[in-house]
Write a protein that holds these residues in place. Sequence first.
Motif, short mmCIF file in Angstrom:
data_model
loop_
_atom_site.label_atom_id
_atom_site.label_comp_id
_atom_site.label_asym_id
_atom_site.label_seq_id
_atom_site.Cartn_x
_atom_site.Cartn_y
_atom_site.Cartn_z
N SER A 13 0.83 -1.21 0.00
CA SER A 13 0.00 0.00 0.00
C SER A 13 0.86 1.26 0.00
O SER A 13 0.58 2.22 -0.72
CB SER A 13 -0.93 0.02 1.22
OG SER A 13 -1.85 -1.01 1.14
N TYR A 14 1.89 1.24 0.82
CA TYR A 14 2.81 2.38 0.87
C TYR A 14 3.46 2.60 -0.49
O TYR A 14 3.52 3.72 -1.00
CB TYR A 14 3.89 2.15 1.94
CG TYR A 14 4.93 3.24 1.97
CD1 TYR A 14 4.73 4.40 2.70
CD2 TYR A 14 6.10 3.11 1.23
CE1 TYR A 14 5.68 5.41 2.71
CE2 TYR A 14 7.05 4.12 1.23
CZ TYR A 14 6.85 5.27 1.97
OH TYR A 14 7.78 6.27 1.96
N PRO A 22 9.58 4.22 -2.99
CA PRO A 22 9.15 2.94 -2.41
C PRO A 22 9.98 2.59 -1.18
O PRO A 22 11.10 3.09 -1.00
CB PRO A 22 9.39 1.94 -3.54
CG PRO A 22 10.48 2.56 -4.35
CD PRO A 22 10.26 4.04 -4.26
N MET A 23 9.42 1.75 -0.34
CA MET A 23 10.15 1.28 0.84
C MET A 23 11.30 0.39 0.37
O MET A 23 11.10 -0.55 -0.37
CB MET A 23 9.21 0.47 1.76
CG MET A 23 9.79 0.20 3.15
SD MET A 23 11.03 -1.09 3.30
CE MET A 23 10.04 -2.55 3.47
N LEU A 55 7.52 -0.66 11.85
CA LEU A 55 8.33 -1.54 11.00
C LEU A 55 8.62 -0.88 9.65
O LEU A 55 9.75 -0.88 9.17
CB LEU A 55 7.62 -2.88 10.78
CG LEU A 55 7.46 -3.77 12.01
CD1 LEU A 55 6.54 -4.94 11.69
CD2 LEU A 55 8.81 -4.26 12.51
N LEU A 56 7.59 -0.30 9.05
CA LEU A 56 7.74 0.37 7.76
C LEU A 56 8.68 1.57 7.87
O LEU A 56 9.60 1.73 7.05
CB LEU A 56 6.36 0.83 7.26
CG LEU A 56 6.32 1.56 5.93
CD1 LEU A 56 6.74 0.64 4.80
CD2 LEU A 56 4.93 2.11 5.68
N HIS A 57 8.49 2.39 8.89
CA HIS A 57 9.33 3.58 9.10
C HIS A 57 10.80 3.19 9.27
O HIS A 57 11.70 3.90 8.81
CB HIS A 57 8.84 4.36 10.31
CG HIS A 57 9.66 5.57 10.60
ND1 HIS A 57 9.60 6.72 9.84
CD2 HIS A 57 10.58 5.81 11.56
CE1 HIS A 57 10.45 7.61 10.32
NE2 HIS A 57 11.06 7.09 11.37
N ASN A 58 11.03 2.05 9.92
CA ASN A 58 12.40 1.58 10.15
C ASN A 58 12.93 0.72 9.00
O ASN A 58 14.04 0.21 9.07
CB ASN A 58 12.48 0.80 11.46
CG ASN A 58 12.52 1.74 12.64
OD1 ASN A 58 13.46 2.50 12.79
ND2 ASN A 58 11.50 1.70 13.46
#
Length: 133
Positions: A13-14, A22-23, A55-58
Motif C-alpha cells: 500500500s505504501y 518505495p520502501m 516496522l515500515l518507518h524503520n
Amino acid sequence: MVQPRMYREVVASYNAAFPDQPMVAQYGSHLNIIQVHMPDEMAQNFSDNDTLHVLLHNRIPLDWVDHTYTYGVVYLEQHFHNPTMSLDIFHEIDNERHQCLLCYGTPPAIPQWDGWREISEDNHYCLLFKHNK
C-alpha cells in the motif's frame, strides 16, 4: 505478528501511494532503527497498525517479519492457556490467521535464523552499552 502478510500488505500500500519513494529494506551489518518511546500507560493503546508503521518507518525487511511468524504462533498458543487472555480475542485473531494461511500459505522462515535461544548476559550488556552511547 501472527497475521501472515499483514506487513507485506502495508508495504504494498505504501509503495502504491508513493511510487517515487518505495520502501527499500535495510540490510547489512549496521542498521538504523528508531526505538518507540511512550509512557507505560499508553502501551495498551499501541495497535497492530502502529506496530506495522514502526516496522515500515524503520525499513524492516519483509523476510525478517515473515520469519517471526512461527514465534508469534507459539507466543499466542502459550498465552491462549493463560487465564488473563480473553478467549474471544484469541479466536478472532486465530480465525483471521487461518484465513490468511488458506489464501497465502505459511510465510517462509530464514533457515540461517532457525532455532531460538535466550540472549546471553554478555550480549545483553553489549546491547545496553551500545544503546546508551
